[in-house]
Design a protein around this motif. Structure first.
Motif, mmCIF file in Angstrom:
data_model
loop_
_atom_site.group_PDB
_atom_site.id
_atom_site.type_symbol
_atom_site.label_atom_id
_atom_site.label_comp_id
_atom_site.label_asym_id
_atom_site.label_seq_id
_atom_site.Cartn_x
_atom_site.Cartn_y
_atom_site.Cartn_z
ATOM 1 N N PHE A 168 -7.288 9.641 -3.548
ATOM 2 C CA PHE A 168 -6.695 8.405 -3.266
ATOM 3 C C PHE A 168 -5.474 8.356 -4.326
ATOM 4 O O PHE A 168 -5.851 8.555 -5.676
ATOM 5 N N GLN A 173 0.978 -1.261 -0.149
ATOM 6 C CA GLN A 173 0.037 0.031 0.182
ATOM 7 C C GLN A 173 0.752 1.118 -0.216
ATOM 8 O O GLN A 173 1.752 1.438 0.921
ATOM 9 N N PHE A 205 -4.181 1.178 -3.568
ATOM 10 C CA PHE A 205 -4.737 2.282 -3.062
ATOM 11 C C PHE A 205 -3.823 2.555 -1.660
ATOM 12 O O PHE A 205 -3.930 1.680 -0.788
ATOM 13 N N GLY A 206 -3.555 4.042 -1.768
ATOM 14 C CA GLY A 206 -3.223 4.580 -0.456
ATOM 15 C C GLY A 206 -4.578 4.557 0.551
ATOM 16 O O GLY A 206 -5.665 4.382 -0.041
ATOM 17 N N LYS A 207 -4.197 4.978 1.758
ATOM 18 C CA LYS A 207 -5.650 5.142 2.722
ATOM 19 C C LYS A 207 -6.369 6.580 2.595
ATOM 20 O O LYS A 207 -7.271 6.976 2.900
ATOM 21 N N GLY A 208 -5.812 7.492 1.476
ATOM 22 C CA GLY A 208 -6.547 8.607 1.464
ATOM 23 C C GLY A 208 -6.110 9.638 1.998
ATOM 24 O O GLY A 208 -5.736 9.776 2.975
#
Lengths: 113, 110
Positions: free
Chosen positions: B87, B2, B100-103
């Motif tokens: 994201f 991630q 995807f990153g955590k946003g």
């Protein structure tokens, strides 16, 4: 208009029950994906499929199953083995499994009764 | 793997600028950016490809440093409609799907 349709929008699961989330696309895309979204955690890949009758596990496949019998359809079953199923589930598709942009459905919120 | 996004949250006044960063520990082929409004589907903004080619949104720009495995999204003269969660998604050289990153939660106020 082309797009991805997920249903239902809200779903409730009882203890020990399997539930199936529907995902249909009319974009003629070969690749389809299921992501799980938890608050503050981003999107995590559950399963993906490159072509009909083929699918691969993603990062968090345990407790989930999928099928890809038709190009347009990629249903996700949340089994009773998934102990923490409450999440927002997003289905996506792309032309192929490669570096192409994803088109997302509007999601299904699954909650446990 | 991630990717890591920063900051986690930003609050802006209309017209101000913001930068959102995305970094990975793995070699990347590309970086994607998406924006999601609450309860809705993420919407594609742009792709940045290895080698410098950029595609995407006309009012929002981004950079991709392949050596550092980092990307930044630049929002200039922010509008109320920019509010949402951003994201980044990274596609590794040997990858098969986006990670995807955590946003980053962005709120633009009047």
């Amino acid at each position: 208009d082309g797009g991805i349709t997920q249903s239902p929008k809200y779903l409730f699961r009882k203890e020990g029950q399997n539930v199936t989330l529907s995902c249909e696309q009319n974009l003629n895309h070969d690749a389809m994906y299921w992501y799980r979204q938890d608050p503050g955690q981003g999107l995590r890949l559950i399963y993906y499929s490159q072509i009909v009758n083929d699918f691969q596990k993603g990062d968090i496949a345990e407790g989930y199953s999928v099928s890809r019998e038709k190009k347009e359809s990629f249903p996700l079953t949340v089994t009773s083995a998934q102990k923490n199923p409450t999440a927002f589930y997003l289905c996506a598709s792309s032309i192929v499994v490669s570096n192409e942009k994803l088109f997302f459905g509007s999601g299904t919120q699954l909650s446990v009764l | 793997q991630q990717p890591v996004q920063s900051p986690q949250a930003v609050i802006l006044r209309e017209g101000e600028d913001a930068v959102i960063n995305c970094s990975s520990s793995k070699a990347l082929y590309s970086v994607h950016w998406y924006r999601q409004k609450h309860g809705e589907a993420p919407v594609f903004l742009m792709i940045l490809l290895k080698g410098g080619e950029q595609k995407g949104h006309e009012k929002i720009s981004a950079s991709f440093n392949e050596k550092k495995q980092q990307s930044s999204l630049y929002l200039t003269a922010s509008q109320l409609s920019y509010s949402g969660t951003y994201f980044c998604g990274t596609f590794q050289n040997s990858g098969y799907a986006l990670n995807f990153g955590k946003g980053t939660s962005l709120l633009v106020t009047p």
